[in-house]
Design an enzyme around this catalytic site. Structure first.
Site, PDB file in Angstrom:
ATOM      1  N   THR A 166       2.436   1.552   5.803  1.00 37.46           N
ATOM      2  CA  THR A 166       1.680   2.668   5.235  1.00 37.46           C
ATOM      3  C   THR A 166       1.247   3.556   6.375  1.00 37.46           C
ATOM      4  O   THR A 166       0.947   3.064   7.467  1.00 37.46           O
ATOM      5  CB  THR A 166       0.452   2.178   4.457  1.00 37.46           C
ATOM      6  OG1 THR A 166      -0.487   3.262   4.291  1.00 37.46           O
ATOM      7  CG2 THR A 166      -0.273   1.061   5.187  1.00 37.46           C
ATOM      8  N   ASN A 167       1.214   4.863   6.126  1.00 36.22           N
ATOM      9  CA  ASN A 167       0.712   5.789   7.147  1.00 36.22           C
ATOM     10  C   ASN A 167      -0.810   5.834   7.177  1.00 36.22           C
ATOM     11  O   ASN A 167      -1.424   5.711   8.236  1.00 36.22           O
ATOM     12  CB  ASN A 167       1.249   7.204   6.886  1.00 36.22           C
ATOM     13  CG  ASN A 167       2.695   7.382   7.267  1.00 36.22           C
ATOM     14  OD1 ASN A 167       3.026   7.703   8.396  1.00 36.22           O
ATOM     15  ND2 ASN A 167       3.595   7.195   6.304  1.00 36.22           N
ATOM     16  N   MET A 208       0.840  -1.212   0.000  1.00 32.57           N
ATOM     17  CA  MET A 208       0.000   0.000   0.000  1.00 32.57           C
ATOM     18  C   MET A 208       0.876   1.263   0.000  1.00 32.57           C
ATOM     19  O   MET A 208       0.888   2.001   0.952  1.00 32.57           O
ATOM     20  CB  MET A 208      -0.928  -0.031   1.221  1.00 32.57           C
ATOM     21  CG  MET A 208      -1.891  -1.209   1.198  1.00 32.57           C
ATOM     22  SD  MET A 208      -2.667  -1.517   2.807  1.00 32.57           S
ATOM     23  CE  MET A 208      -1.315  -2.305   3.706  1.00 32.57           C
ATOM     24  N   CYS A 259       3.601   9.931   4.506  1.00 34.50           N
ATOM     25  CA  CYS A 259       3.147   8.992   3.485  1.00 34.50           C
ATOM     26  C   CYS A 259       4.399   8.266   3.049  1.00 34.50           C
ATOM     27  O   CYS A 259       5.419   8.906   2.750  1.00 34.50           O
ATOM     28  CB  CYS A 259       2.488   9.714   2.312  1.00 34.50           C
ATOM     29  SG  CYS A 259       2.156   8.616   0.915  1.00 34.50           S
ATOM     30  N   GLN A 309     -10.887   3.115   0.975  1.00 30.86           N
ATOM     31  CA  GLN A 309     -10.510   4.435   1.479  1.00 30.86           C
ATOM     32  C   GLN A 309     -11.412   5.509   0.877  1.00 30.86           C
ATOM     33  O   GLN A 309     -11.989   6.334   1.596  1.00 30.86           O
ATOM     34  CB  GLN A 309      -9.059   4.751   1.113  1.00 30.86           C
ATOM     35  CG  GLN A 309      -7.993   3.929   1.793  1.00 30.86           C
ATOM     36  CD  GLN A 309      -6.609   4.269   1.256  1.00 30.86           C
ATOM     37  OE1 GLN A 309      -6.461   4.957   0.235  1.00 30.86           O
ATOM     38  NE2 GLN A 309      -5.581   3.789   1.938  1.00 30.86           N
TER      39      GLN A 309
END
Length: 231
Positions: free
Chosen positions: A83-84, A10, A197, A52
């Site tokens: 992933t953030n 991701m 990110c 998302q």
């Protein structure tokens, strides 16, 4: 050495950097032939991105919780989510397994705190910049305030991440746009910029920026190594 389970994909562009950074760090600390003990479950990003976009975070949480359980069953002794943005559903992952969860915002907050940063510019997807799951953790746990770009700037940051960086495209024009946004954040009181990110480091590597840059990909990778080698 303890085994780290990575939930990746991701995007896979930044997950590949996790693999490189973790192994480079282990080699530097342990010797030229040493590498990390890793398990990786790389998910298909397209369904995750759709969840998302549609705000179906509970479904996304169940998907990643299942990934964590697969890694746990395979022998992972800690879980890291590469992933953030998807730390929006960190709670679902933590509930799915008793293994320690290495939270990316904690790695970032600890580094910012150690550097004496009390106000940081927050760059990431629009979810990370506009929802409070990330900024609130930095404030609550580390006492760090966040400054976010203006609306049009947030839209451009988000566009570049999904349309370019996640597809492996590095554009000079986008780098210039990001540097302009960093300059604006500095004028608004940010002492540093947090690249929240995991793809942004691909765009801003080796640049002269108007603010010190804290790259969450590298910081999180280092935290994984610290856990793996502890004791």
């Amino acid at each position: 050495m303890r085994t780290i389970g990575l939930i990746g994909g991701m995007s896979w562009e930044s997950t590949a950097w996790y693999y490189r950074l973790i192994n480079e760090r282990v080699r530097a600390l342990r010797g030229p032939l040493c590498s990390a003990d890793l398990l990786l479950h790389s998910v298909d990003f397209e369904p995750v991105e759709r969840l998302q976009r549609e705000g179906r975070w509970d479904e996304a949480g169940r998907l990643l919780a299942a990934s964590a359980q697969r890694l746990d069953a395979a022998g992972a002794q800690a879980i890291a989510l590469c992933t953030n943005t998807m730390h929006r559903v960190a709670g679902a992952i933590e509930e799915a397994t008793a293994r320690p969860f290495l939270h990316i915002a904690d790695a970032a907050g600890a580094a910012l705190q150690a550097a004496g940063v009390t106000t940081v510019g927050l760059l990431g997807t629009r979810f990370t910049m506009e929802q409070d799951f990330y900024a609130a953790r930095l404030q609550r746990t580390f006492g760090i305030a966040t400054v976010t770009p203006e609306l049009a700037e947030r839209q451009e940051i988000h566009r570049v991440i999904y349309e370019e960086l996640c597809a492996g495209k590095i554009m000079a024009s986008s780098r210039d746009a990001y540097l302009h946004i960093l300059d604006a954040l500095a004028r608004r009181g940010a002492q540093a910029a947090l690249l929240a990110c995991t793809e942004i480091m691909m765009l801003l590597r080796d640049v002269q920026a108007p603010l010190p840059l804290f790259d969450t990909t590298s910081l999180h990778a280092n935290a994984c190594v610290a856990f793996a080698l502890d004791g």
